[in-house]
Design a protein around this motif. Structure first.
Motif, mmCIF file in Angstrom:
data_model
loop_
_atom_site.group_PDB
_atom_site.id
_atom_site.type_symbol
_atom_site.label_atom_id
_atom_site.label_comp_id
_atom_site.label_asym_id
_atom_site.label_seq_id
_atom_site.Cartn_x
_atom_site.Cartn_y
_atom_site.Cartn_z
ATOM 1 N N VAL A 186 25.701 22.524 53.299
ATOM 2 C CA VAL A 186 26.840 23.222 52.716
ATOM 3 C C VAL A 186 26.747 23.030 51.212
ATOM 4 O O VAL A 186 26.533 21.920 50.731
ATOM 5 N N THR A 187 26.844 24.129 50.469
ATOM 6 C CA THR A 187 26.777 24.076 49.015
ATOM 7 C C THR A 187 28.000 24.752 48.418
ATOM 8 O O THR A 187 28.567 25.681 49.015
ATOM 9 N N ALA A 188 28.393 24.297 47.230
ATOM 10 C CA ALA A 188 29.532 24.869 46.526
ATOM 11 C C ALA A 188 29.162 25.047 45.065
ATOM 12 O O ALA A 188 28.858 24.080 44.370
ATOM 13 N N LEU A 189 29.184 26.290 44.602
ATOM 14 C CA LEU A 189 28.872 26.624 43.218
ATOM 15 C C LEU A 189 30.177 26.942 42.499
ATOM 16 O O LEU A 189 30.965 27.778 42.941
ATOM 17 N N VAL A 190 30.398 26.251 41.369
ATOM 18 C CA VAL A 190 31.572 26.505 40.533
ATOM 19 C C VAL A 190 31.075 27.067 39.215
ATOM 20 O O VAL A 190 30.321 26.410 38.490
ATOM 21 N N GLN A 191 31.480 28.317 38.907
ATOM 22 C CA GLN A 191 31.061 28.926 37.648
ATOM 23 C C GLN A 191 32.045 30.007 37.227
ATOM 24 O O GLN A 191 32.539 30.773 38.043
ATOM 25 N N HIS A 192 32.354 30.034 35.942
ATOM 26 C CA HIS A 192 33.184 31.087 35.348
ATOM 27 C C HIS A 192 34.487 31.297 36.123
ATOM 28 O O HIS A 192 34.926 32.438 36.331
ATOM 29 N N GLY A 193 35.087 30.204 36.575
ATOM 30 C CA GLY A 193 36.362 30.310 37.268
ATOM 31 C C GLY A 193 36.264 30.720 38.720
ATOM 32 O O GLY A 193 37.291 30.977 39.368
ATOM 33 N N SER A 194 35.048 30.788 39.246
ATOM 34 C CA SER A 194 34.863 31.172 40.647
ATOM 35 C C SER A 194 34.299 30.006 41.450
ATOM 36 O O SER A 194 33.585 29.146 40.921
ATOM 37 N N LEU A 195 34.591 30.003 42.742
ATOM 38 C CA LEU A 195 34.057 29.026 43.689
ATOM 39 C C LEU A 195 33.296 29.792 44.757
ATOM 40 O O LEU A 195 33.866 30.646 45.445
ATOM 41 N N ILE A 196 32.001 29.514 44.873
ATOM 42 C CA ILE A 196 31.146 30.193 45.847
ATOM 43 C C ILE A 196 30.607 29.154 46.823
ATOM 44 O O ILE A 196 29.857 28.253 46.436
#
Length: 349
Positions: A186-196
């Protein structure tokens, strides 16, 4: 191995000879009795003395504090019992299950900064290995960088497709090495106010929205009707073995990186969800199934919540993770259990 052994020395009036190890040697001194009738002053023996090695004590390494691309250490040659990490904005705690010979879970935290040195994106991951730790070690070391590379080179409007390509490329690279085993991710990317958030297998992501738990992933199990149909459409079968649904009577998850012998049916294609981070998004929990098999989503949030409402803007996240792991163990979990908690407001801007 060269144990630094000194050749046997014999006293003419002795029925014994002694073998001594050097101070650096793992070998211990062994005293052996001569055979009856053996010539006492003959230094060339037909039988070599028996050498015994000291059994190394079990190594317990409680803390791993890598600062860049933080990964749970490569533990293929040491018996790590637990790992805990406390960094600004996230914490991790992993503990070996009593049914395991070594900890097979791993984690990662990858950061990218702008020209001013400010973090513009962070990618976190929890990896639950099966059939050994090699796949989990590979994913912790490589998956984040591969995903970030696809995001840099790909169409900026196709984030979900870029992440999928990253997972599939990592799977292909791992399989080329002919290593055995597999890993749920499970991965979580946080960038530019978004959570993917993306996943394959039964590692799970749960977010706290003002204290209310919301799962962001769906476990990939063979018991799911859509997964069962996908497997059967490719000529495989799913059955229940001692209460657990498995592919080909073997694997209890339907998606993973690795698992060469089942690759026809076990895909590494992830499910991905994209959210805009809002003010009520408090924290994110990423954890292996060692937690989720014993602790519900809301229970997990309820355990972590007090660490964020205690009046400190820097909660002790590794202790929060540890508390969740201990709750799972107290309920009978004997599996490896890993928990990561991410303080979202630290990475949301």
């Amino acid at each position: 191995m060269d144990c630094g052994i000194i050749l046997p020395s014999v006293s003419p009036n002795s029925n014994y000879f002694s073998v001594h190890a050097s101070p650096r040697s793992p070998c211990i001194m062994v005293r052996c009795q001569q055979k009856e009738g053996q010539v006492k002053n003959n230094h060339h023996y037909n039988e070599l003395p028996l050498l015994k090695r000291k059994r190394p004590t079990m190594i317990n390494i409680p803390v791993d504090r890598s600062l860049e691309n933080n990964n749970i250490m490569n533990t293929s040659r040491v018996r790590v019992q637990e790992v805990e990490v406390e960094e600004d904005g996230y914490g991790v705690y992993s503990k070996k299950g009593i049914s395991r010979t070594r900890l097979e879970d791993r984690y990662s935290a990858n950061f990218a900064s702008d020209a001013h040195g400010k973090s513009k994106q962070a990618l976190f991951g929890i990896f639950d290995g099966h059939g050994g730790a090699k796949a989990a070690e590979f994913a912790a070391a490589k998956l984040g960088n591969i995903i970030l590379d696809y995001l840099r080179r790909g169409d900026k409007s196709m984030i979900e497709e870029n992440i999928k390509n990253g997972y599939l490329a990592a799977d292909e690279e791992f399989l080329k090495g002919n290593a055995t085993g597999g890993v749920c991710c499970v991965t979580a990317l946080v960038q530019h106010g978004s959570l993917i958030v993306s996943n394959v297998g039964d590692c799970r992501a749960v977010i706290s929205k003002a204290g209310v738990a919301e799962p962001l992933t769906n476990d990939h199990n063979p018991s799911r009707e859509d997964e069962k149909l996908r497997i059967e459409s490719k000529g495989g079968y799913v059955d229940c073995c001692n209460g657990v649904w498995r592919i080909q009577g073997s694997l209890a998850v339907s998606r993973a990186i690795g698992d060469q012998h089942l690759k026809q049916w076990v895909t590494a294609e992830p499910d991905t969800q994209i959210l805009t981070i809002k003010p009520d998004f408090q924290f994110l929990i990423l954890a292996s199934d060692g937690l989720w098999n014993k602790v519900s989503n809301q229970e997990a949030v309820d355990v972590i919540q007090p660490f964020f409402t205690a009046g400190s803007n820097k909660p002790e996240l590794k202790n929060a993770c540890r508390k969740l792991v201990e709750l799972s163990i107290s309920r009978g979990s004997n599996d490896d259990t890993s928990v990561m908690v991410v303080q979202l407001d630290k990475f949301a801007h």
